[in-house]
Each structure stands twice: as structure tokens, then as C-alpha cells.
Design an enzyme around this catalytic site. Sequence first.
Site, short mmCIF file in Angstrom:
data_model
loop_
_atom_site.label_atom_id
_atom_site.label_comp_id
_atom_site.label_asym_id
_atom_site.label_seq_id
_atom_site.Cartn_x
_atom_site.Cartn_y
_atom_site.Cartn_z
N ASP A 193 10.44 19.71 -8.40
CA ASP A 193 11.57 19.22 -7.61
C ASP A 193 11.60 17.73 -7.90
O ASP A 193 10.75 16.98 -7.41
CB ASP A 193 11.35 19.48 -6.12
N HIS A 194 12.57 17.30 -8.71
CA HIS A 194 12.47 15.92 -9.21
C HIS A 194 12.60 14.87 -8.11
O HIS A 194 12.22 13.73 -8.31
CB HIS A 194 13.45 15.69 -10.38
N HIS A 256 15.88 19.77 -2.72
CA HIS A 256 15.65 18.32 -2.72
C HIS A 256 15.67 17.71 -1.31
O HIS A 256 14.77 16.98 -0.93
CB HIS A 256 16.75 17.61 -3.53
#
Length: 507
Positions: A193-194, A256
Site C-alpha cells: 500500500d504505497h 490507502h
Amino acid sequence: MRAGVRLERTAEPCVVVIFGATGDLTKRKLVPALYRLVQERLVPAEFAIVGAARTELSSEEFRANMKEAIVQFSEAKSVDEEVWESFAQGLHYQKVDIGTSEDYVKLAELLERIDGERGTQGNRVFYLSTAPSLYAEAVKQLGQSGLAKPKEGQKGWVRVIIEKPFGTDLASAQALNRDIHQHLDESQIYRIDHYLGKETVQNLLVFRFANGIYEPLWNRQYIDHVQITNAETVGVEGRGGYYEKAGVVRDMLQNHVFQVLSLVAMEPPASLNSESVRDEKIKAMTSVRPFTPERIRAECVRGQYGAGSINGKQVPGYREEEGVAPDSATETFAMLTMYFDNWRWSGVPFYIRSGKRLAKRVTEIAIQFKDAPHKLFGSEMMEQMTPNQLIIRVQPDEGITMRVAAKVPGQVTRIRDVNMDFRYGASFGMQLAEAYERLLLDCILGDPTLYARTDMTERGWEIVMPILEEWAATKAEAPFPNYEAGTWGPQATHDLLEQAGRRWRRP
Ligand code: BG6
């Protein structure tokens, strides 16, 4: 399970295999990030990359494409020829069709050869950046070909990074978890999950738990409510086909935004061990009050953008985007009112909004404190005052601002809000690392703290399922499109806060 806050640690030799190597993510993010890791000597010389995809391509061609990608997409917009030379020597391409077992035999041979030539010691990261429908098949093939484990009698490790989206609903996420657990141990699985790789998101842990002054205030006694804004100015950027089936709840919120939310709401972890941190995050998310149809109607808002103007430029509405149905019901904006039914947060609303084509690109967390208990200064002295706010800017212009009341200089007492500011750029004077750089290195180091665990991926879906179901079954109250591109979303989101005597911040 190592310490979640990275000290200087040495990465072990390894090969990173990218499935989906001809895709967008590889050239935009993955290869530029791996190049930076080599450039900064954060990985040892015994390091190699294998790009794998269905296309026939020679390693020379792949190298040339990747060099171009680094120039185009890296921060520096150039390559350092010396670094590139050593990077390119370890860069290979192998044709792999995800469903074809023979291709994995060839891949295994190549990896062994690389181990011999580069000293990569049988350590492997497989990065799944293919179409999401192929994740389970890729893991199965890795399992059946023996690539999911170190070779018999050999030391070494195998880790698998899985790109988003992790499922499209609760059932598919559970099925995917079940499938991949047949071939991989949870400790080998890195669900990326950036947002967790963003410097400011990591700073949330430091800010909350390395300072003594905030934590005593971080609860229902002092906090009136929390606002989390995740706003984008971009539209669907040519991904209309994907987005039509996704919408903002699937694309941004359940992953996110919930990751950020859990870091704001969690209890202090017992240690920085990856499991302690992730235990606390899931514990917080477990206490999220379930969404009922009544609550969804009264406390959540969906939206879809129509044509409008962003930064002075006219942009089309969502329904005019390529790959989007002219009567699409997909939401490009959502606002949820969330409650954590626990001791810390009982009764404190968390207002969460995320959307495309909004007025400004900004992700921020605003903690709004309660008013001072006694009004010593009369309203006639207040030039302009809102209750104290602590604003954590995740992006861009990363930093933290505390809004407090101050006396306007002069002979009479007049009071106004002022900002106490911390800016990353000014305080540290350095470029923040790209999220992918950090996360790839964490995986190579064997630190999963900033990756999503099984329970978190499923919990995210569990929370939003009633909303997805309700919205799929009913029409939006205000017909779509219900907000103009370049604004702050549907009017209903502002009305909702106003009814509660509150107001959305204008970041
Ligand atoms: C991706 C979404 O995960 O995140 C995109 O699929 C979105 O739709 C992007 O634009 C936003 O990322 P960032 O880092 O620019 O906030």
C-alpha cells in the site's frame, strides 16, 4: 519480524523478479526506485533484477526501455552512466506467461544462473505487478515450480510483493488470501500500500509516540472530531475501464485512507516490532462502528464529477472520460462519517473524504480540538477564530501545522488564529524518498511493518461492504454528476458537517 523503524541495516544479496515488467508501474515506479537503491548503495553489489512478462523481448531491449524510463520518471531525470553500467549488468528479461508452467522452469534456470554469476545466494523477491486476476495463478505457479521456497538444502528466503487492488470485495479478498496461503507463509507475503511508504505517514508513529505532549490529548476528552481529506485534481487518467468497476471506495478508501486512519486512531504499540504495530492497527479498525443502511443514508455522501475547471483549465466530466458509460453510477468522491466504539474515541466523529477532480491535490489529517472550557475572552475580541487544530499534511508540502489563538499586536485585545509550522523541506532540506523506494527496501530487508497483513486487507473490505452494497442498490440522492470538477465535492458533504455545527477545512 524485525524492528519496524529502520536503522541502518544491510540488505542481503537478492534477485527481484518483476512479473508484469512491460507495464506502467514497472517503468514509472519500480525500476526507477530500484535504480535509486543501487545508486544510494542501499542494496549490495550482489543484486539483480529480472523483468518478466508475456511479450517477447531481449534483455538488451528491456535494458534500453528501462534506461529511458529512469530518465523520464526519476526525480533526477537522468542516469549516472557509472551507476547505470552496474545496474544494467544485473538487469535481465525473461518471457513468462503467468499460466504456463514451462516458463517457470526457464525462470528458475535463469535465477540459478544469476545466483552463480552475481552471488545473489538464492534470495528472491517476486513482485506481482500483473493484472490482479493473475495474482493467485502466479502464486500457484511459483508454489508448484518450487520457486516459492528456497531450494532444498539451501539457505535463503523468498518473499512475494502483491500490488493493489487486493480483491474487489470481501469475498474475493478472502479467496485471494486463501489461495496464496496455500503456497506461501504469511511471513513471505508483502501486500503493498504505497501510502504507507510516504514519509509523513511513517512520521505519524514518530509524532504520536516519540513526543510526550500530544498523546495525553489524543482522545475523546480533548478532541472534538477528526477530518481526513484525500483530494486529487486528476481524473481517471485513461483508466476509465478499471475505474468504472472500482470507484473511489475501492480505489482509495478501503486501502490507502484506512491505513492512514488506523495510524491516527491506534493505541500505542508495545514495541516497534512489525506484529505489535500491525496488531494495534487492526485492533483499532475492529472497533469501527458498522455501517447500517440508515447510517449510510444519513452520514455518508457519494459524488461524481461533472465538467469544470482545474487550475484554469477546462476538464470533461467523468461520464465523458474514455471507457466510462454515459450514464455511469460509479462514485468518484465519497465521504464517510466513522466512529471507533472504544474507550479512546467514543463519540468522536472521523470525517473522511476522498475524491478525484477536486479543487486541490492534498492529503491531510486535521485534528480539531474542543473549545477552551471557559470563554474568558468575549466574542467581540475575536477577529477570526476556530478551535485549535493540528494539521498533518501528508502531501504535497509535507509538514505539520498547529493552529492556535494569538493576540493581534496593539493597544486593544483582539484575537486571531496563527499557524505554528513545521515543514519537511525547510527543516531537513532534503528530497523525501519515493514511497516505492522505501517499501521495496523494507521487503528486501525482511521488514513487513509497512505492508498490509491479511486481517487488515479483509477488515478494510468488511467495513466498506455495506456501503458498496447500499450504493449499488440505490441511486444517489442528488443525481450524478453532483459536483463540478475543481470544487470541494458535493454540497451534501458541507451540509452534513454544518448540521453538526462543524465545517470542513479548506486546505
Ligand atoms: C492509486 C489509485 O492507488 O493511488 C489512483 O489507484 C490514485 O487512482 C493514486 O490516483 C494516488 O496516489 P498518490 O500517491 O498520488 O496520492
